[in-house]
Scaffold this motif. Structure first.
Motif, mmCIF file in Angstrom:
data_model
loop_
_atom_site.group_PDB
_atom_site.id
_atom_site.type_symbol
_atom_site.label_atom_id
_atom_site.label_comp_id
_atom_site.label_asym_id
_atom_site.label_seq_id
_atom_site.Cartn_x
_atom_site.Cartn_y
_atom_site.Cartn_z
ATOM 1 N N GLN A 65 0.810 -1.217 0.000
ATOM 2 C CA GLN A 65 0.000 0.000 0.000
ATOM 3 C C GLN A 65 0.845 1.271 0.000
ATOM 4 O O GLN A 65 0.411 2.316 -0.488
ATOM 5 N N VAL A 66 2.033 1.200 0.579
ATOM 6 C CA VAL A 66 2.880 2.395 0.675
ATOM 7 C C VAL A 66 4.141 2.268 -0.182
ATOM 8 O O VAL A 66 5.015 3.131 -0.125
ATOM 9 N N ARG A 68 5.594 3.099 -2.911
ATOM 10 C CA ARG A 68 5.502 4.049 -4.028
ATOM 11 C C ARG A 68 6.250 5.325 -3.654
ATOM 12 O O ARG A 68 6.685 5.481 -2.519
ATOM 13 N N GLN A 70 4.897 8.478 -3.837
ATOM 14 C CA GLN A 70 4.007 9.445 -3.212
ATOM 15 C C GLN A 70 3.802 9.118 -1.730
ATOM 16 O O GLN A 70 3.800 7.946 -1.333
ATOM 17 N N VAL A 72 1.587 8.422 1.336
ATOM 18 C CA VAL A 72 0.255 7.852 1.539
ATOM 19 C C VAL A 72 -0.141 8.180 2.974
ATOM 20 O O VAL A 72 0.522 7.735 3.913
ATOM 21 N N VAL A 80 -7.349 6.195 2.896
ATOM 22 C CA VAL A 80 -6.053 6.861 2.761
ATOM 23 C C VAL A 80 -6.078 7.754 1.525
ATOM 24 O O VAL A 80 -6.934 7.605 0.651
ATOM 25 N N GLU A 81 -5.141 8.686 1.476
ATOM 26 C CA GLU A 81 -4.985 9.567 0.323
ATOM 27 C C GLU A 81 -3.578 9.428 -0.235
ATOM 28 O O GLU A 81 -2.605 9.330 0.529
ATOM 29 N N LEU A 82 -3.489 9.431 -1.544
ATOM 30 C CA LEU A 82 -2.210 9.396 -2.252
ATOM 31 C C LEU A 82 -1.889 10.827 -2.656
ATOM 32 O O LEU A 82 -2.628 11.446 -3.419
#
Length: 208
Positions: A65-66, A68, A70, A72, A80-82
């Motif tokens: 999920q994290v 990346r 960006q 998070v 959650v928001e990216l």
């Protein structure tokens, strides 16, 4: 004014308005991207009296999920928001690996020899790290929950431990404070790992 001129006037006004809108759009400032790093803040320690320690900190794994560039962040229960404009300077796993290496070597005055030849007969302590939770809640907390292991290369004995570093953040604080909280969390986990390596190097035994 002639009928033809009257018909042309609205068209000319519309074209002028469209031209102005296009010009304003061309002058609009694009969103600014900000880049953050987890490295830094870990002072280098001098080598101990027993000589230089060698560690081998392997690639760190993080939740998908994290995983990346960006940031998070938590945006509510189960949501959650990216953040496209708030980014890590490298993929998160790489950021954590470098920051954790600096934290451990800084605590021990050691050298990280991952993918590097070492002197013959040198004792090397291999460190594996699996980050199970990496949570970011601006203005609330920065949390890293990691399972890590240490073993001396060539030995079958492995020490496996868990560190949960939860850093509280000032209410209303922004992304700079959030990243600073994660840096402190990395330093806390690095100190836990360094303590285990130091004990293994001194007596061959260590606990969590």
């Amino acid at each position: 004014m002639s009928v033809s001129a009257c018909r042309k006037a609205p068209r000319m006004a519309a074209l002028s308005a469209l031209t102005m809108l296009l010009a304003l759009a061309g002058c609009a400032t694009p969103p600014v991207e900000r880049f953050y790093s987890l490295s830094g803040g870990a002072p280098a320690a001098p080598a101990g009296a027993g000589g230089v320690l060698f560690i081998e900190l392997q690639a760190v794994s993080v939740p998908q999920q994290v995983s990346r560039n960006q940031l998070v962040v938590a945006a509510g229960p189960g949501r959650v928001e990216l953040l496209e404009q708030e980014r890590w300077s490298a993929p998160l796993a790489a950021e954590l690996g470098q920051a954790l290496s600096l934290a451990v070597t800084g605590e021990l005055g050691a050298i990280d020899v991952f993918r590097t030849p070492t002197p013959e007969q040198a004792a090397v302590y291999r460190i594996s790290t699996n980050v199970q939770r990496f949570e970011s809640a601006p203005g609330q907390y920065a949390l890293i929950d990691a399972v890590w292991s240490v073993r001396r290369v060539g030995s079958g004995a492995v020490l496996t431990c868990r560190s949960v570093a939860n850093q509280s953040l000032p209410a209303g604080s922004g992304y700079d404070a959030l990243v600073a909280g994660h840096r402190r969390a990395v330093l806390q986990i690095g100190a836990d790992i360094a303590k285990a390596v130091r004990a293994l190097a001194a007596s061959g035994q260590a606990g969590c």
